[in-house]
Scaffold this motif. Structure first.
Motif, mmCIF file in Angstrom:
data_model
loop_
_atom_site.group_PDB
_atom_site.id
_atom_site.type_symbol
_atom_site.label_atom_id
_atom_site.label_comp_id
_atom_site.label_asym_id
_atom_site.label_seq_id
_atom_site.Cartn_x
_atom_site.Cartn_y
_atom_site.Cartn_z
ATOM 1 N N SER A 144 0.738 -1.091 0.472
ATOM 2 C CA SER A 144 -0.062 -0.427 0.260
ATOM 3 C C SER A 144 0.482 1.256 0.041
ATOM 4 O O SER A 144 1.573 1.321 0.899
ATOM 5 C CB SER A 144 -0.755 -0.013 1.638
ATOM 6 O OG SER A 144 -2.018 0.765 0.848
ATOM 7 N N GLY A 145 0.974 1.977 -1.322
ATOM 8 C CA GLY A 145 1.218 3.039 -0.980
ATOM 9 C C GLY A 145 2.573 2.579 -2.198
ATOM 10 O O GLY A 145 4.149 2.696 -1.568
ATOM 11 N N THR A 168 -0.587 -0.846 -4.593
ATOM 12 C CA THR A 168 -2.077 0.769 -4.887
ATOM 13 C C THR A 168 -0.838 1.934 -4.719
ATOM 14 O O THR A 168 0.553 2.116 -4.428
ATOM 15 C CB THR A 168 -2.696 -0.143 -3.512
ATOM 16 O OG1 THR A 168 -2.038 0.836 -2.426
ATOM 17 C CG2 THR A 168 -3.697 -0.534 -3.168
ATOM 18 N N ALA A 169 -1.353 2.797 -5.904
ATOM 19 C CA ALA A 169 -0.954 3.962 -5.604
ATOM 20 C C ALA A 169 -1.952 4.656 -6.319
ATOM 21 O O ALA A 169 -3.315 3.845 -7.150
ATOM 22 C CB ALA A 169 0.518 3.927 -6.723
ATOM 23 N N GLY A 170 -1.254 6.331 -7.025
ATOM 24 C CA GLY A 170 -2.563 6.913 -7.747
ATOM 25 C C GLY A 170 -2.736 6.516 -9.608
ATOM 26 O O GLY A 170 -1.753 5.878 -10.020
ATOM 27 N N ALA A 171 -4.369 7.438 -9.268
ATOM 28 C CA ALA A 171 -3.693 6.382 -11.138
ATOM 29 C C ALA A 171 -2.498 7.033 -12.060
ATOM 30 O O ALA A 171 -2.312 6.264 -13.352
ATOM 31 C CB ALA A 171 -5.070 7.962 -12.046
ATOM 32 N N ALA A 172 -2.388 8.122 -11.917
ATOM 33 C CA ALA A 172 -1.151 8.275 -13.122
ATOM 34 C C ALA A 172 0.152 7.549 -12.348
ATOM 35 O O ALA A 172 0.635 7.836 -12.989
ATOM 36 C CB ALA A 172 -0.709 10.316 -12.267
ATOM 37 N N THR A 186 -5.483 1.787 -8.034
ATOM 38 C CA THR A 186 -5.639 2.488 -7.381
ATOM 39 C C THR A 186 -6.172 2.191 -6.306
ATOM 40 O O THR A 186 -7.092 1.280 -5.772
ATOM 41 C CB THR A 186 -6.571 3.708 -7.948
ATOM 42 O OG1 THR A 186 -7.752 3.001 -8.492
ATOM 43 C CG2 THR A 186 -5.679 3.807 -10.068
ATOM 44 N N TYR A 187 -5.601 3.407 -5.069
ATOM 45 C CA TYR A 187 -5.993 3.210 -3.876
ATOM 46 C C TYR A 187 -7.828 3.965 -4.089
ATOM 47 O O TYR A 187 -8.189 4.093 -4.751
ATOM 48 C CB TYR A 187 -5.312 3.670 -3.235
ATOM 49 C CG TYR A 187 -4.945 5.420 -3.546
ATOM 50 C CD1 TYR A 187 -5.699 6.547 -3.265
ATOM 51 C CD2 TYR A 187 -3.341 5.527 -3.416
ATOM 52 C CE1 TYR A 187 -4.969 7.804 -3.919
ATOM 53 C CE2 TYR A 187 -2.914 6.519 -4.152
ATOM 54 C CZ TYR A 187 -3.657 7.635 -3.686
ATOM 55 O OH TYR A 187 -2.748 8.800 -4.373
ATOM 56 N N GLY A 188 -8.208 4.319 -3.160
ATOM 57 C CA GLY A 188 -9.459 4.821 -2.723
ATOM 58 C C GLY A 188 -10.767 4.475 -2.920
ATOM 59 O O GLY A 188 -10.137 3.191 -2.393
#
Length: 297
Positions: A144-145, A168-172, A186-188
């Motif tokens: 995560s991250g 997991t990471a941001g969409a970019a 993605t996270y969220g």
């Protein structure tokens, strides 16, 4: 010499670039003329007074653990390195023009000072948490991250050891994780279900401190199979918080080997002048980092 210092705990604005006395190498140490210093989350946590149990300090204090530079002073009992040698390693108060290192290695061929400054603590942490979480080749590790410095190292070390990773990471940063050998998501909202659709999770690492410990325990089924380096509340869930470094010399030696074999590369997302340490902290705290942030001296 110039050195970044702070006289009170607080936000990035407490950081000042001041004139200070030069440090000197003691027994078993080397001093370097710093060319670049790594920016780690522990730096801004110390600035805020968060992790003083593991890293006690007295104010006013300097900052910085990681650096790369040129040896200009060798302490008693040190051999195998001399004045003029380019090295990278870990010490203290590395946000400065000169710093003392207690662990170091010769810089691998082809690595710049800017790049090398991003490796020491990151690789030590990555190796430590992989060991502590007990994941073995063939077992799936959830990170995560995963796009930051430690995540970048974890993904590549895991790939080298035959450990599949879901990150997991941001969409970019999805393609970035994929390039490092991970299966990205993605996270969220809905992230737990997205991870479940990707497969069974044997162990998990929390590298971002984004309040996901309960979910990581749920996914692994065992709090002993989760380790965090970023959530101080992790022990409330029976999860280990890993904050004490292992052998930095051993980590540096492994890093050199991985770099030489082309199995490890941690990119520098952004480099800042020493005078802009506050800006580097603001960006580091905001997250979404791809690789590392460093200060240039």
């Amino acid at each position: 010499m110039r050195k970044v210092s702070f006289a009170e705990f607080g936000g990035p604005d407490v950081l000042e670039l001041l004139d200070a006395e030069e440090p000197h190498a003691g027994p078993g140490q080397v001093r370097i003329a710093v060319r670049a210093a790594g920016v780690n989350p522990v730096d801004w946590r110390l600035r805020e007074g968060q992790v003083l149990g593991a890293h006690p300090l007295e104010l006013p204090a300097g900052l910085g653990l990681d650096a790369a530079g040129v040896v200009d002073e060798v302490g008693e009992g040190v051999d195998g390195v001399g004045v003029g040698d380019p090295v990278f390693g870990e010490g203290f108060d590395t946000y400065a023009e000169f710093a003392v290192l207690s662990a170091w290695a010769r810089m691998p061929e082809g690595l710049t000072f800017e790049e090398a400054a991003g490796y020491p603590s990151v690789v030590e942490t990555a190796l430590r948490v992989i060991r502590e979480v007990g994941v073995r080749p063939g077992q799936t590790l959830l990170v995560s991250g995963a796009s930051g410095g430690v995540g970048s190292a974890v993904l590549q070390i895991a790939r080298d050891r035959g450990i599949p990773v879901i990150g997991t990471a941001g969409a970019a940063n999805q393609d970035y994780l994929r390039d490092l050998g991970a299966v990205p998501t993605t996270y969220g909202e809905g992230w737990v279900e997205r991870v479940r659709r990707l497969g069974h999770v044997d162990a998990a690492l929390d590298l971002a401190g984004s309040g996901v410990i309960r979910e990581l325990v749920e996914l692994t089924g065992d709090p002993r199979r989760v380790v965090s380096i970023a959530d101080l509340g992790a022990p409330e869930y029976g999860v280990r918080f890993s904050g004490v470094a292992g052998s930095v010399p051993d980590a540096l030696a492994e890093a050199v080997g991985l770099i030489a074999r082309g199995r490890l590369h941690i990119p520098v997302e952004k480099a800042y002048p020493l005078a802009d340490a506050a800006a580097a902290h603001i960006d580091s705290q905001a997250g979404h980092t791809r690789g590392r942030r460093v200060l240039l001296v």
